[in-house]
Design a protein around this motif. Structure first.
Motif, PDB file in Angstrom:
ATOM      1  N   ARG A 147       0.824  -1.214   0.000  1.00  0.00           N
ATOM      2  CA  ARG A 147       0.000   0.000   0.000  1.00  0.00           C
ATOM      3  C   ARG A 147       0.856   1.261   0.000  1.00  0.00           C
ATOM      4  O   ARG A 147       0.545   2.239  -0.692  1.00  0.00           O
ATOM      5  CB  ARG A 147      -0.920   0.001   1.221  1.00  0.00           C
ATOM      6  CG  ARG A 147      -2.133  -0.893   1.090  1.00  0.00           C
ATOM      7  CD  ARG A 147      -3.153  -0.525   2.140  1.00  0.00           C
ATOM      8  NE  ARG A 147      -4.403  -1.258   1.986  1.00  0.00           N
ATOM      9  CZ  ARG A 147      -5.509  -0.975   2.653  1.00  0.00           C
ATOM     10  NH1 ARG A 147      -5.512   0.038   3.516  1.00  0.00           N
ATOM     11  NH2 ARG A 147      -6.610  -1.675   2.489  1.00  0.00           N
ATOM     12  N   ILE A 148       1.931   1.258   0.777  1.00  0.00           N
ATOM     13  CA  ILE A 148       2.815   2.432   0.816  1.00  0.00           C
ATOM     14  C   ILE A 148       3.483   2.627  -0.544  1.00  0.00           C
ATOM     15  O   ILE A 148       3.572   3.758  -1.044  1.00  0.00           O
ATOM     16  CB  ILE A 148       3.859   2.279   1.935  1.00  0.00           C
ATOM     17  CG1 ILE A 148       3.179   2.405   3.299  1.00  0.00           C
ATOM     18  CG2 ILE A 148       4.959   3.328   1.791  1.00  0.00           C
ATOM     19  CD1 ILE A 148       4.093   2.132   4.475  1.00  0.00           C
ATOM     20  N   VAL A 154       2.131   4.513  -7.670  1.00  0.00           N
ATOM     21  CA  VAL A 154       1.019   4.067  -8.526  1.00  0.00           C
ATOM     22  C   VAL A 154      -0.134   5.057  -8.519  1.00  0.00           C
ATOM     23  O   VAL A 154      -0.553   5.538  -9.579  1.00  0.00           O
ATOM     24  CB  VAL A 154       0.515   2.668  -8.097  1.00  0.00           C
ATOM     25  CG1 VAL A 154      -0.698   2.267  -8.947  1.00  0.00           C
ATOM     26  CG2 VAL A 154       1.614   1.632  -8.226  1.00  0.00           C
ATOM     27  N   HIS A 155      -0.663   5.375  -7.355  1.00  0.00           N
ATOM     28  CA  HIS A 155      -1.878   6.185  -7.276  1.00  0.00           C
ATOM     29  C   HIS A 155      -1.675   7.597  -7.832  1.00  0.00           C
ATOM     30  O   HIS A 155      -0.638   8.226  -7.601  1.00  0.00           O
ATOM     31  CB  HIS A 155      -2.363   6.296  -5.829  1.00  0.00           C
ATOM     32  CG  HIS A 155      -2.848   4.991  -5.272  1.00  0.00           C
ATOM     33  ND1 HIS A 155      -3.680   4.144  -5.968  1.00  0.00           N
ATOM     34  CD2 HIS A 155      -2.628   4.386  -4.069  1.00  0.00           C
ATOM     35  CE1 HIS A 155      -3.943   3.077  -5.239  1.00  0.00           C
ATOM     36  NE2 HIS A 155      -3.316   3.195  -4.081  1.00  0.00           N
ATOM     37  N   ASP A 156      -2.693   8.044  -8.554  1.00  0.00           N
ATOM     38  CA  ASP A 156      -2.727   9.420  -9.065  1.00  0.00           C
ATOM     39  C   ASP A 156      -3.969  10.068  -8.452  1.00  0.00           C
ATOM     40  O   ASP A 156      -5.087   9.848  -8.903  1.00  0.00           O
ATOM     41  CB  ASP A 156      -2.820   9.407 -10.596  1.00  0.00           C
ATOM     42  CG  ASP A 156      -2.759  10.798 -11.179  1.00  0.00           C
ATOM     43  OD1 ASP A 156      -2.248  11.708 -10.501  1.00  0.00           O
ATOM     44  OD2 ASP A 156      -3.237  10.986 -12.326  1.00  0.00           O
ATOM     45  N   PHE A 157      -3.772  10.839  -7.383  1.00  0.00           N
ATOM     46  CA  PHE A 157      -4.892  11.354  -6.602  1.00  0.00           C
ATOM     47  C   PHE A 157      -5.594  12.506  -7.325  1.00  0.00           C
ATOM     48  O   PHE A 157      -4.945  13.364  -7.921  1.00  0.00           O
ATOM     49  CB  PHE A 157      -4.415  11.826  -5.232  1.00  0.00           C
ATOM     50  CG  PHE A 157      -3.777  10.730  -4.418  1.00  0.00           C
ATOM     51  CD1 PHE A 157      -4.558   9.753  -3.831  1.00  0.00           C
ATOM     52  CD2 PHE A 157      -2.405  10.669  -4.253  1.00  0.00           C
ATOM     53  CE1 PHE A 157      -3.985   8.735  -3.078  1.00  0.00           C
ATOM     54  CE2 PHE A 157      -1.819   9.661  -3.510  1.00  0.00           C
ATOM     55  CZ  PHE A 157      -2.609   8.688  -2.918  1.00  0.00           C
ATOM     56  N   THR A 214      -3.144  -4.931  -9.872  1.00  0.00           N
ATOM     57  CA  THR A 214      -3.441  -4.786 -11.301  1.00  0.00           C
ATOM     58  C   THR A 214      -4.597  -3.806 -11.510  1.00  0.00           C
ATOM     59  O   THR A 214      -4.572  -2.972 -12.426  1.00  0.00           O
ATOM     60  CB  THR A 214      -3.809  -6.156 -11.908  1.00  0.00           C
ATOM     61  OG1 THR A 214      -2.726  -7.065 -11.702  1.00  0.00           O
ATOM     62  CG2 THR A 214      -4.092  -6.031 -13.406  1.00  0.00           C
ATOM     63  N   SER A 215      -5.610  -3.874 -10.655  1.00  0.00           N
ATOM     64  CA  SER A 215      -6.758  -2.959 -10.750  1.00  0.00           C
ATOM     65  C   SER A 215      -6.324  -1.520 -10.533  1.00  0.00           C
ATOM     66  O   SER A 215      -6.794  -0.598 -11.223  1.00  0.00           O
ATOM     67  CB  SER A 215      -7.818  -3.345  -9.714  1.00  0.00           C
ATOM     68  OG  SER A 215      -8.270  -4.668  -9.915  1.00  0.00           O
ATOM     69  N   HIS A 216      -5.421  -1.288  -9.580  1.00  0.00           N
ATOM     70  CA  HIS A 216      -4.930   0.066  -9.324  1.00  0.00           C
ATOM     71  C   HIS A 216      -4.156   0.613 -10.522  1.00  0.00           C
ATOM     72  O   HIS A 216      -4.252   1.811 -10.834  1.00  0.00           O
ATOM     73  CB  HIS A 216      -4.048   0.074  -8.075  1.00  0.00           C
ATOM     74  CG  HIS A 216      -4.816  -0.039  -6.806  1.00  0.00           C
ATOM     75  ND1 HIS A 216      -4.264  -0.480  -5.621  1.00  0.00           N
ATOM     76  CD2 HIS A 216      -6.132   0.226  -6.520  1.00  0.00           C
ATOM     77  CE1 HIS A 216      -5.181  -0.468  -4.671  1.00  0.00           C
ATOM     78  NE2 HIS A 216      -6.321  -0.053  -5.198  1.00  0.00           N
ATOM     79  N   ASN A 244     -11.060  -3.144  -7.720  1.00  0.00           N
ATOM     80  CA  ASN A 244     -10.006  -2.940  -6.716  1.00  0.00           C
ATOM     81  C   ASN A 244     -10.522  -3.225  -5.310  1.00  0.00           C
ATOM     82  O   ASN A 244      -9.837  -3.845  -4.492  1.00  0.00           O
ATOM     83  CB  ASN A 244      -9.442  -1.523  -6.798  1.00  0.00           C
ATOM     84  CG  ASN A 244     -10.512  -0.452  -6.780  1.00  0.00           C
ATOM     85  OD1 ASN A 244     -11.597  -0.601  -7.357  1.00  0.00           O
ATOM     86  ND2 ASN A 244     -10.234   0.650  -6.113  1.00  0.00           N
ATOM     87  N   TYR A 245     -11.746  -2.798  -5.012  1.00  0.00           N
ATOM     88  CA  TYR A 245     -12.346  -3.081  -3.704  1.00  0.00           C
ATOM     89  C   TYR A 245     -12.672  -4.572  -3.568  1.00  0.00           C
ATOM     90  O   TYR A 245     -12.553  -5.147  -2.483  1.00  0.00           O
ATOM     91  CB  TYR A 245     -13.615  -2.267  -3.503  1.00  0.00           C
ATOM     92  CG  TYR A 245     -13.427  -0.772  -3.455  1.00  0.00           C
ATOM     93  CD1 TYR A 245     -12.198  -0.213  -3.095  1.00  0.00           C
ATOM     94  CD2 TYR A 245     -14.469   0.093  -3.756  1.00  0.00           C
ATOM     95  CE1 TYR A 245     -12.026   1.159  -3.045  1.00  0.00           C
ATOM     96  CE2 TYR A 245     -14.312   1.470  -3.705  1.00  0.00           C
ATOM     97  CZ  TYR A 245     -13.088   1.997  -3.357  1.00  0.00           C
ATOM     98  OH  TYR A 245     -12.913   3.355  -3.303  1.00  0.00           O
TER      99      TYR A 245
END
Length: 310
Positions: A147-148, A154-157, A214-216, A244-245
């Protein structure tokens, strides 16, 4: 071009209005100007950094919700012209998403192994961990390390910041559950399920983690396209709106099959309830946006979050 800047109560924030070059001005530029005026004390109250500002204009009619001005777009995109009234809401002290996510995930990643590594000091007796305890510790630590890593790489907020109180609320949730799960799972009186079941469940849980990752990646690539809301496609998104959930919840489900911990089940249920609310809202929004009318694509029939249940 002059606009009127008011509070939610309708009070004029800047006497005489606010002068801006033209409707081609971007929302980001308008927020920067408000920030500058706040620094110069021409706008009274707290320092209005861009992250603290929420700008809205009235909806199309009296019953419609106010329209939020999104960063990156121009004022013309929202039909703003000379004399338009814009409402400014102070969102309060803000903190970066990455900062919040790091600390809320760092806590359980570190706290959980403490009960495993310091078991003699914590429980007052020396004992060898059973297979379920070892695999649970490895899985739990890997999950939050993942997650970190996703937070930074990865995440684009969609937003840069959130209210600072979220740091304490979110961290309290994750840190407390991490500690309680670890205390009972690593307890010397813990009774392990059948080892074959433990191995199989942890293996499936790891597969769920791979699906979640993969979903993220798919969602991040959609956001980076810069085309606004799009229908997620590919992989499990062909069947589930919030894949993802789905993988996140089923990952914790199989973790709990392997550990059979009451605290683990409570943690899974608390997280699932929140994710189900988010998923239902997103599913409804996508079906509304892609209703098949006026040349729009129709949103395909899919599960929302938890096939074969929801």
């Amino acid at each position: 071009m002059k606009i009127s800047l008011v509070s939610r109560s309708g009070r004029e924030i800047l006497a005489g209005g606010l002068d801006i070059p033209d409707a081609a001005t971007k929302v980001d530029q308008l927020k920067a100007l408000i920030h500058k005026l706040s620094e110069e004390k021409k706008i009274k109250g707290a320092l209005l950094t861009p992250g603290r500002q929420r700008l809205t204009i009235p909806g199309a009619d009296a019953k419609a919700k106010p329209v939020a001005l999104a960063d990156g777009k121009t004022l013309a995109d929202f039909g703003i012209k000379d004399g338009t009234v814009i409402t400014l809401k102070d969102l309060g002290p803000q903190i970066g998403y990455q900062t919040v996510f790091f600390w809320e995930y760092f806590g359980p990643m570190v706290i959980y192994p403490l009960f495993y590594c310091l078991r003699a000091e914590i429980y007052g007796k020396t004992f060898e961990p059973v297979l379920a305890q070892r695999l649970a510790m490895y899985y739990h630590t890997f999950h939050y390390a993942k997650r970190i890593a996703e937070t930074f790489f990865v995440h684009d907020f969609s937003h840069a910041t959130m209210p600072i109180m979220n740091l304490f609320r979110n961290s309290g949730y994750y840190w407390t559950f991490g500690a309680m799960m670890s205390y009972f799972i690593n307890h010397p009186d813990y009774t392990s399920p059948n080892e074959t079941l433990v191995k199989a469940a942890i293996l499936i849980a790891l597969m769920m983690q791979a699906g979640n990752f993969t979903s993220h990646i798919i969602l991040t690539n959609l956001r980076k396209s810069g085309k606004g809301y799009l229908i997620p496609r590919g992989f499990a998104f062909n069947f589930v709106t919030c894949a993802n959930y789905t993988f996140e919840i089923y990952g914790w489900f199989f973790f709990n099959v392997a550990t059979q911990s009451v605290m683990g089940v409570l943690f899974m249920c608390a997280g699932a309830l929140q994710m189900i609310q988010w998923a239902l809202a997103k599913h409804k929004r996508l079906r509304t946006l892609f209703d098949g009318k006026d040349g729009k694509e129709k949103y395909p029939r899919r599960w929302v979050i938890l096939p074969p249940f929801i």
